[in-house]
Write a protein that holds these residues in place. Sequence first.
Motif, PDB file in Angstrom:
ATOM      1  N   GLN A   1      23.179  14.272  34.520  1.00 34.74           N
ATOM      2  CA  GLN A   1      22.719  15.080  33.394  1.00 34.74           C
ATOM      3  C   GLN A   1      21.302  14.635  33.038  1.00 34.74           C
ATOM      4  O   GLN A   1      20.919  13.513  33.343  1.00 34.74           O
ATOM      5  CB  GLN A   1      23.617  14.859  32.163  1.00 34.74           C
ATOM      6  CG  GLN A   1      25.075  15.243  32.373  1.00 34.74           C
ATOM      7  CD  GLN A   1      25.272  16.721  32.646  1.00 34.74           C
ATOM      8  OE1 GLN A   1      24.496  17.536  32.153  1.00 34.74           O
ATOM      9  NE2 GLN A   1      26.258  17.074  33.447  1.00 34.74           N
ATOM     10  N   PRO A   2      20.528  15.496  32.372  1.00 33.19           N
ATOM     11  CA  PRO A   2      19.205  15.049  31.913  1.00 33.19           C
ATOM     12  C   PRO A   2      19.348  13.855  30.960  1.00 33.19           C
ATOM     13  O   PRO A   2      20.325  13.781  30.203  1.00 33.19           O
ATOM     14  CB  PRO A   2      18.652  16.268  31.173  1.00 33.19           C
ATOM     15  CG  PRO A   2      19.422  17.434  31.679  1.00 33.19           C
ATOM     16  CD  PRO A   2      20.777  16.916  32.032  1.00 33.19           C
ATOM     17  N   GLY A   3      18.398  12.937  31.056  1.00 28.85           N
ATOM     18  CA  GLY A   3      18.376  11.822  30.108  1.00 28.85           C
ATOM     19  C   GLY A   3      19.150  10.597  30.526  1.00 28.85           C
ATOM     20  O   GLY A   3      19.293   9.654  29.752  1.00 28.85           O
ATOM     21  N   GLU A   4      19.631  10.528  31.768  1.00 27.66           N
ATOM     22  CA  GLU A   4      20.349   9.340  32.213  1.00 27.66           C
ATOM     23  C   GLU A   4      19.369   8.317  32.785  1.00 27.66           C
ATOM     24  O   GLU A   4      18.364   8.662  33.387  1.00 27.66           O
ATOM     25  CB  GLU A   4      21.347   9.708  33.326  1.00 27.66           C
ATOM     26  CG  GLU A   4      22.453  10.631  32.884  1.00 27.66           C
ATOM     27  CD  GLU A   4      23.563  10.716  33.931  1.00 27.66           C
ATOM     28  OE1 GLU A   4      23.904   9.687  34.537  1.00 27.66           O
ATOM     29  OE2 GLU A   4      24.075  11.830  34.132  1.00 27.66           O
ATOM     30  N   THR A   5      19.692   7.040  32.577  1.00 28.39           N
ATOM     31  CA  THR A   5      18.925   5.968  33.219  1.00 28.39           C
ATOM     32  C   THR A   5      19.759   5.417  34.365  1.00 28.39           C
ATOM     33  O   THR A   5      20.938   5.138  34.196  1.00 28.39           O
ATOM     34  CB  THR A   5      18.626   4.850  32.219  1.00 28.39           C
ATOM     35  OG1 THR A   5      17.850   5.407  31.151  1.00 28.39           O
ATOM     36  CG2 THR A   5      17.825   3.728  32.869  1.00 28.39           C
TER      37      THR A   5
ATOM     38  N   GLY B   1      15.051   4.250  37.271  1.00 25.03           N
ATOM     39  CA  GLY B   1      14.322   5.368  36.673  1.00 25.03           C
ATOM     40  C   GLY B   1      15.247   6.193  35.802  1.00 25.03           C
ATOM     41  O   GLY B   1      16.320   5.746  35.402  1.00 25.03           O
ATOM     42  N   ARG B   2      14.823   7.462  35.562  1.00 30.13           N
ATOM     43  CA  ARG B   2      15.606   8.290  34.641  1.00 30.13           C
ATOM     44  C   ARG B   2      15.575   9.760  35.071  1.00 30.13           C
ATOM     45  O   ARG B   2      14.628  10.211  35.722  1.00 30.13           O
ATOM     46  CB  ARG B   2      15.057   8.157  33.223  1.00 30.13           C
ATOM     47  CG  ARG B   2      13.670   8.739  33.090  1.00 30.13           C
ATOM     48  CD  ARG B   2      12.963   8.376  31.817  1.00 30.13           C
ATOM     49  NE  ARG B   2      11.672   9.052  31.788  1.00 30.13           N
ATOM     50  CZ  ARG B   2      10.578   8.622  32.429  1.00 30.13           C
ATOM     51  NH1 ARG B   2      10.616   7.518  33.139  1.00 30.13           N
ATOM     52  NH2 ARG B   2       9.464   9.316  32.367  1.00 30.13           N
ATOM     53  N   THR B   3      16.580  10.466  34.662  1.00 33.68           N
ATOM     54  CA  THR B   3      16.635  11.904  34.941  1.00 33.68           C
ATOM     55  C   THR B   3      15.986  12.668  33.808  1.00 33.68           C
ATOM     56  O   THR B   3      16.015  12.249  32.652  1.00 33.68           O
ATOM     57  CB  THR B   3      18.092  12.371  35.073  1.00 33.68           C
ATOM     58  OG1 THR B   3      18.764  12.047  33.859  1.00 33.68           O
ATOM     59  CG2 THR B   3      18.786  11.696  36.244  1.00 33.68           C
ATOM     60  N   GLU B   4      15.402  13.825  34.133  1.00 34.92           N
ATOM     61  CA  GLU B   4      14.880  14.705  33.093  1.00 34.92           C
ATOM     62  C   GLU B   4      14.963  16.135  33.625  1.00 34.92           C
ATOM     63  O   GLU B   4      15.207  16.356  34.813  1.00 34.92           O
ATOM     64  CB  GLU B   4      13.435  14.350  32.768  1.00 34.92           C
ATOM     65  CG  GLU B   4      12.492  14.522  33.942  1.00 34.92           C
ATOM     66  CD  GLU B   4      11.036  14.230  33.572  1.00 34.92           C
ATOM     67  OE1 GLU B   4      10.792  13.384  32.697  1.00 34.92           O
ATOM     68  OE2 GLU B   4      10.157  14.866  34.169  1.00 34.92           O
TER      69      GLU B   4
ATOM     70  N   LEU C   1      16.956  19.740  37.298  1.00 29.07           N
ATOM     71  CA  LEU C   1      17.020  18.314  37.102  1.00 29.07           C
ATOM     72  C   LEU C   1      16.009  17.634  38.035  1.00 29.07           C
ATOM     73  O   LEU C   1      15.822  18.043  39.174  1.00 29.07           O
ATOM     74  CB  LEU C   1      18.428  17.802  37.436  1.00 29.07           C
ATOM     75  CG  LEU C   1      18.724  16.415  36.874  1.00 29.07           C
ATOM     76  CD1 LEU C   1      19.051  16.517  35.388  1.00 29.07           C
ATOM     77  CD2 LEU C   1      19.875  15.771  37.621  1.00 29.07           C
ATOM     78  N   GLN C   2      15.370  16.569  37.501  1.00 26.83           N
ATOM     79  CA  GLN C   2      14.384  15.831  38.298  1.00 26.83           C
ATOM     80  C   GLN C   2      14.565  14.352  37.981  1.00 26.83           C
ATOM     81  O   GLN C   2      14.971  13.984  36.887  1.00 26.83           O
ATOM     82  CB  GLN C   2      12.992  16.308  37.897  1.00 26.83           C
ATOM     83  CG  GLN C   2      11.873  15.527  38.529  1.00 26.83           C
ATOM     84  CD  GLN C   2      10.509  16.154  38.213  1.00 26.83           C
ATOM     85  OE1 GLN C   2      10.178  17.237  38.673  1.00 26.83           O
ATOM     86  NE2 GLN C   2       9.743  15.481  37.381  1.00 26.83           N
ATOM     87  N   PHE C   3      14.255  13.521  38.978  1.00 24.38           N
ATOM     88  CA  PHE C   3      14.386  12.088  38.745  1.00 24.38           C
ATOM     89  C   PHE C   3      12.995  11.457  38.765  1.00 24.38           C
ATOM     90  O   PHE C   3      12.219  11.682  39.699  1.00 24.38           O
ATOM     91  CB  PHE C   3      15.265  11.454  39.839  1.00 24.38           C
ATOM     92  CG  PHE C   3      15.625  10.028  39.551  1.00 24.38           C
ATOM     93  CD1 PHE C   3      16.692   9.723  38.707  1.00 24.38           C
ATOM     94  CD2 PHE C   3      14.891   8.983  40.094  1.00 24.38           C
ATOM     95  CE1 PHE C   3      17.034   8.407  38.450  1.00 24.38           C
ATOM     96  CE2 PHE C   3      15.224   7.662  39.825  1.00 24.38           C
ATOM     97  CZ  PHE C   3      16.308   7.370  38.997  1.00 24.38           C
ATOM     98  N   VAL C   4      12.684  10.661  37.726  1.00 23.99           N
ATOM     99  CA  VAL C   4      11.410   9.949  37.686  1.00 23.99           C
ATOM    100  C   VAL C   4      11.650   8.501  38.052  1.00 23.99           C
ATOM    101  O   VAL C   4      12.403   7.794  37.361  1.00 23.99           O
ATOM    102  CB  VAL C   4      10.750  10.066  36.297  1.00 23.99           C
ATOM    103  CG1 VAL C   4       9.460   9.265  36.263  1.00 23.99           C
ATOM    104  CG2 VAL C   4      10.487  11.520  35.964  1.00 23.99           C
TER     105      VAL C   4
END
Lengths: 340, 340, 340, 340, 340, 340
Positions: D12-16, D74-77, D83-86
């Motif tokens: 989900q967005p906002g996961e670390t 990193g984290r999802t956004e 969804l993208q992972f940074v």
Amino acid sequence: MKATRRFVNQLQPGETLDQVFLVRDKDLRTTKSGDLYVVCTLCDRTGTVAARMWQASEAVYNGIPTDGFLHVKGRTEEYRGQLQFVIDSCRPYSAEKVDLGDYLATTAYDVEEMWGELLEILRAVKDKPLRMLIKKFVEDKELVAAFKRAPAAMQLHHPFIGGLLEHTLNIARAAKALLGLYPQVNADLVLAAVFLHDMGKVAELSAGITMGYTDRGQLVGHITIAAIWVAEKAAAVAEETGEPFPQKTIDLLQHIILSHHGVFEYGSPKLPAIPEAFFIHYLDNLDAKMYMTTSAIENDPDPNASFTSYVRALETRIYKHSDRLDREAEKDEKPGKLFQ
Amino acid sequence: MKATRRFVNQLQPGETLDQVFLVRDKDLRTTKSGDLYVVCTLCDRTGTVAARMWQASEAVYNGIPTDGFLHVKGRTEEYRGQLQFVIDSCRPYSAEKVDLGDYLATTAYDVEEMWGELLEILRAVKDKPLRMLIKKFVEDKELVAAFKRAPAAMQLHHPFIGGLLEHTLNIARAAKALLGLYPQVNADLVLAAVFLHDMGKVAELSAGITMGYTDRGQLVGHITIAAIWVAEKAAAVAEETGEPFPQKTIDLLQHIILSHHGVFEYGSPKLPAIPEAFFIHYLDNLDAKMYMTTSAIENDPDPNASFTSYVRALETRIYKHSDRLDREAEKDEKPGKLFQ
Amino acid sequence: MKATRRFVNQLQPGETLDQVFLVRDKDLRTTKSGDLYVVCTLCDRTGTVAARMWQASEAVYNGIPTDGFLHVKGRTEEYRGQLQFVIDSCRPYSAEKVDLGDYLATTAYDVEEMWGELLEILRAVKDKPLRMLIKKFVEDKELVAAFKRAPAAMQLHHPFIGGLLEHTLNIARAAKALLGLYPQVNADLVLAAVFLHDMGKVAELSAGITMGYTDRGQLVGHITIAAIWVAEKAAAVAEETGEPFPQKTIDLLQHIILSHHGVFEYGSPKLPAIPEAFFIHYLDNLDAKMYMTTSAIENDPDPNASFTSYVRALETRIYKHSDRLDREAEKDEKPGKLFQ
Amino acid sequence: MKATRRFVNQLQPGETLDQVFLVRDKDLRTTKSGDLYVVCTLCDRTGTVAARMWQASEAVYNGIPTDGFLHVKGRTEEYRGQLQFVIDSCRPYSAEKVDLGDYLATTAYDVEEMWGELLEILRAVKDKPLRMLIKKFVEDKELVAAFKRAPAAMQLHHPFIGGLLEHTLNIARAAKALLGLYPQVNADLVLAAVFLHDMGKVAELSAGITMGYTDRGQLVGHITIAAIWVAEKAAAVAEETGEPFPQKTIDLLQHIILSHHGVFEYGSPKLPAIPEAFFIHYLDNLDAKMYMTTSAIENDPDPNASFTSYVRALETRIYKHSDRLDREAEKDEKPGKLFQ
Amino acid sequence: MKATRRFVNQLQPGETLDQVFLVRDKDLRTTKSGDLYVVCTLCDRTGTVAARMWQASEAVYNGIPTDGFLHVKGRTEEYRGQLQFVIDSCRPYSAEKVDLGDYLATTAYDVEEMWGELLEILRAVKDKPLRMLIKKFVEDKELVAAFKRAPAAMQLHHPFIGGLLEHTLNIARAAKALLGLYPQVNADLVLAAVFLHDMGKVAELSAGITMGYTDRGQLVGHITIAAIWVAEKAAAVAEETGEPFPQKTIDLLQHIILSHHGVFEYGSPKLPAIPEAFFIHYLDNLDAKMYMTTSAIENDPDPNASFTSYVRALETRIYKHSDRLDREAEKDEKPGKLFQ
Amino acid sequence: MKATRRFVNQLQPGETLDQVFLVRDKDLRTTKSGDLYVVCTLCDRTGTVAARMWQASEAVYNGIPTDGFLHVKGRTEEYRGQLQFVIDSCRPYSAEKVDLGDYLATTAYDVEEMWGELLEILRAVKDKPLRMLIKKFVEDKELVAAFKRAPAAMQLHHPFIGGLLEHTLNIARAAKALLGLYPQVNADLVLAAVFLHDMGKVAELSAGITMGYTDRGQLVGHITIAAIWVAEKAAAVAEETGEPFPQKTIDLLQHIILSHHGVFEYGSPKLPAIPEAFFIHYLDNLDAKMYMTTSAIENDPDPNASFTSYVRALETRIYKHSDRLDREAEKDEKPGKLFQ
């Protein structure tokens, strides 16, 4: 200007340019705030780059030619990872002042040399009516000028200025090399037909600043066009000599032209029915396939892949490293067994 | 002689004849005892009968024409259940003295009436260049004479003297009847193309005493021949008027001719790409299929079978009794359930 | 509301609207900041426009129908060069209150007039069982109502409300016009089969607010469905008359329906084997191709191109200017020779 | 780490995150401001997610493996609705430390159990040379290890680790079940050929961390590879026994392998010419089609559609609800009549 | 009479016979001397022999049945190396007094036992509507009687009395054996469809004294006939129960019937789109091919050839000795190297 | 005996002979009077003649070889217009004593010279592993002996003793002539593949006294056989050198062999995917077609026809007079217009 020309495939972000491009696909658009801007594509023989001109007007837009040349000033920048050109000012540029070779993909060989070699090979034709027929084509200056510039095809093979001549010469050379091995083949007929088999492409394709099919090309096609030209030039010979041109020679020449695609599905209304027609069909195909495989390998974008991407016209991907077999060459290979 | 002529399909064993036949397939053979005899086939428009001439000589044999006419005296007899003709004496006969209609299958309609009706329909063409083009064809007397005699095909449909004209007229009538329903279709183009679409068969087929393909027909084909003729006649119009003939009109007319077989496999180098080309393709096919089904039904040899034998060109057998639906008609049917 | 309706193809940026659209493809999404918004497509018979509704909620989202009508208030704007509609508020709208003709592509002709003309043509059928069979179909009110609304196909030809009737009538007119030219064809059988040949599309396609294939359409297909209906209606006739319906008539009618696609590859389990089946096959194809070519030309987006884009079903591009041949028409053409 | 692993399809967005992924398609790019950043794709067996690492360097980029494992923090956004992972930091990770089953699609069955059952079925082979030949394959440890891991195909069916074994076992079971019904079929030959028919896929496909065709697979193909292996293993048997291996047995086994695709177009150089070849061809196809239909149904993204999207290899869409016929099941259906 | 019957394949020159044959192809001819004689063919299930009756009359000829039974007295002789029967006297014989099994090729299995086993397998169907549908077919005595006698095909496979039942039972057994391996397949649907898939052959083929296609078979075909019967029997079930028969079940059953030939070219108007349709398609093909290969091998006339003659339906010749692999079997082989 | 040998195509009725023939198709039959006689066919390389031996016995019949040589005494006579040989006495004759060239069609060139020239061309191969691989083939004496005698095909082209070598040499010469024109092509690979591409025919065809396919040829085919031999010979090289043979070289060589038929339908399991494969495919086809057209023209039985009879493999008839274009040549033509 050519001395300092920057080609599209050399451009980096942050360059300032003041030079001519071929321009395509121009469009006038409105920003959210209501301002007009122009979107277009700048091209040369090495590639294309998207361009925008902000604060444009309808007058500016109308001043940009459709499929013509444009002298632009501006700068390159990167936008979303793609190079883009921002036009500060521009003005149309006369096609007559440019070196078309800078803008259009062109044969790597000297056109006049190729033409000279082709004529030299054709000189071996002994049959008098055929010689006169060839002469009628060679003396048609407008046709020959177009023949020297025409591509051999839109996409499949030799799709560049001079490609038709290059392809025709390749087949003529191959015919010359093989005719000695097949003495039952009528060499005069083969050589004349090599020269004329794709001649109709001169009228099928329009290879001006942009390449495309003509209406006549799509409605009638180069095969029928060439067959008609043979009839017309033969009539011209007959008028000149005062004797009928041998009908049999016309029939055989037209037959080879009509059947040289080899199968109905590729637009041949007749299947090859004389040895000479098969002869030309295979040499034509061989030359096309040599171009297509080499070109697929050279233009494949992925240096790590040992196969090119799928080539639709060949119904397969092409292996890129058949050119070398030495021990080092083995390293090109992907391992053939699982999990090793 | 015609008054008393006995046609092949009327002959019974035991008749004495003194009349002319078309002769084919002559052969000189030797009996076991070493005597020479001639074997040949006698034909008229109703069929063929095997013939023998005993005690023949090389001179007699050489005097019999190849694919020509022969005046024979002799008698019919039965040999192994087949009718056979024994020639007592014979002499060649001039083709000019015979009524070809006795020997060759011929249209059932009056040729001049058909030709008149076709011209009448073509009179509806309004476009001036097309009118002049049609006129050039109509004024080519030699061509028109051949057009009136040509068959529409060797075997498939209308394979008889006058068949090409009959088929062309049928399509012209159908086009006339349907053009009002499809106003988007260019009627001038359709009518001109109906006239010309199969015109090349005049040179593709030789329909003299025996029917066959010409060399040019096999090497080049009627589709390309007709396209070339359009170019030639248009040039003649241009010469007459001093103005170029509209190239677009030539292109469209040639396109319809080239594409009227509808698919590559049947020798069309182009697929239909204008409504008029589809229009003619379907009406042409409809007329051919109406002939083929009717002819298969009429010529089926077995009166008890409810289907004809397999018709290769249609990939099926044809049911022979779709013409009537009344209660009696049910008796045509073979029972549909097992063991009833 | 219709008086003031703005159709999609009339919209400009900056308009404020308060009217009903057909809505499709709704989706609920989240902005980066976590807010919900709705994305959907608004449609009428002239086109579609993307829409967004910001600050939406699940309740709002659920209130928007799937493939139904939506009354929206909001405004148009341009986003990345595309028109977009921003919804301020919306509520579902009853399908019964709209004029479906505003939202769904529809035949340009009067349905009842077409139906009347079709019945008039069918009145020529003389065979009594066939007349009764046709009557059974005509009296099936539910079926007739659906027949009048059905499209003739999903995409290929006449893909609009009333298209099936329009297409059927076109063929009936053509059949009427040509039957006189081919007296060997059973006119009764042809007319009945024209009426019924595509009748199964009523059950194959669902043409409500959105058009699509029914499950039965995909699993069984209109060809088999129509054949079954013939069996059922014939049984109903037999029950009414107390006599068996002639099996031969059923067989022939089913045969024409089964074979009218002409080849196996297009889903015909039988090839045409009677003249009447060929007759309908060609008239059916002719009408479809007339629609397809005309429609491809009318809908081609590029006014400068002389050919439409590639039409997959025809395996070619269509030339757009065969309708006129006058001297001015030559200007439609792209030059046919290189560099002129 | 597995205990706490988050699979891609759970994100989900906002996961670390602080875990390992399989990494693909890495690319080094430049922002407008000239900074370098990395774009790549992170994968596990449940799907893929796009990733970016800002403020990257060439060193960082080079440290990321091509088709290898990467430990990322990193984290999802959400970016434009996706969804993208940074990636904040990353380091390569040894393939030996991961559980490949987390990253690669794998058979749902126990590999060793499947292998055991397959060997058990093969034990029924009575012909001694065939038994020895099978033994040579079974004893080739490297080959068997690869066989157990290989997929049965890249995409069409059983495209996962262990798929080849699963598919082979399925056919072996089916063969065992049907051999009793067709006593004329040589059971020994069938069982040996079931085992070997797709064995060449072990060398045709590379099923390491990424699945693909090997060069040898593309140039030579699994059919020829397996035929060659039969020759080699038979030679090994002959060497061991000191007697020639029966050539007829080799020929028949190779024939079945060569012909098991059933038609030339699918790469079989020979058509089935013995009952056993047909037997295997149909059981092979049956198992593949059972997989393909079931898989198309299970993976279809739209729960409301009663048909899957178009499946190119089957040339149709698949109906999803043939599994139940009860009254409730009718509700799966889309209405079959218009406007009801 | 059966005790002493001599079958055609037992006859030698010089036998005197007094027994019944099936008679075909009778013809009345005239000798050179003008006498009438009858030519006909005498048949039983083992073959045919040419017969002649000298000194015949029209009355005798008319008394010989067309496709019926004839009691003949006469003798065998050799004529040009062929056996021939000379009829001294003859009289028609009632079909009711003969044992059809002497004259017509018949299944080698007990029809009632096969039928019982088939019903037993069908008993596994659990879905109530399907059970009732099957029952409607089973209770249709006329249909079942015909089903038990029908061949499975005219020539390709099981072309003998009882062949349809034998083929259907074979598939039912195979389905039963494999359904456990593919639990995702709807067993009820499969079993019902196995029973019905070729049921339409009962009306497509007439298998009385001579085998042939019925008119309805050729015009409509067994696939559509069976689909219609499913609709009719389902309507009968609905009438009996007072509830509508589940449409979905009808659709799926008809779909399997329509698609079971697998490809359009073989007359399937729909391609398989459910697992059950593929399941039946492959088992049907497997059984047909097992028959065809075995039959080609058994009937091949040349005992020295290791391959049968070309089998058109299989596009190949069949190797005859795949049934044995022992060392002796190698002798079947033709040497594989040149000049050894 | 050769000095006085009369060849079959020289025989006239009434000759007395005492010489050896190849005998085929022997059969023992019974006359009406019950006497035994032998029917057989006598052959040499120029044709066949039917023969009969009256008053034969089973012992005589058994003494005549099947596909062997027979010394006969007897005389020629004419029977029903055909030549026939009556055998008075005969005895088997040893194959070792005959000159096979009298009985079997054979290349017109010197085998050892051709072989020498081929080796000379192969000497240009520079790649060491390829050289060693070629050497392994050249040193396989049995294989080379068979290679020198093998035909290139059963019927299509070069179907005579030595034909495979002749065809291979032709391609090698053509390759040598063209390689200079296409420098991107790997010459080593091409030359090696020319040598080996049809090598498998040595095992596919048995070219002893009668020509035919071997069982292995039919079951496995020359393409796969050659690919296997490449693997085996490469293994032998590896064993000799102690180093692995480069797998890439094997793959490429096998690929060319597998793909040289160019399309799947002709038994190639892979399509050409390297330039070298296309190169060989076209030169192979060219040589085959040159043979087929020339041979069709030379063997056409009708000197008056300007086209050969239909050549199935070329899907057309071949025009026989393309070899000359002079004015006299026009007379070859059939008139192209009707009634002239």
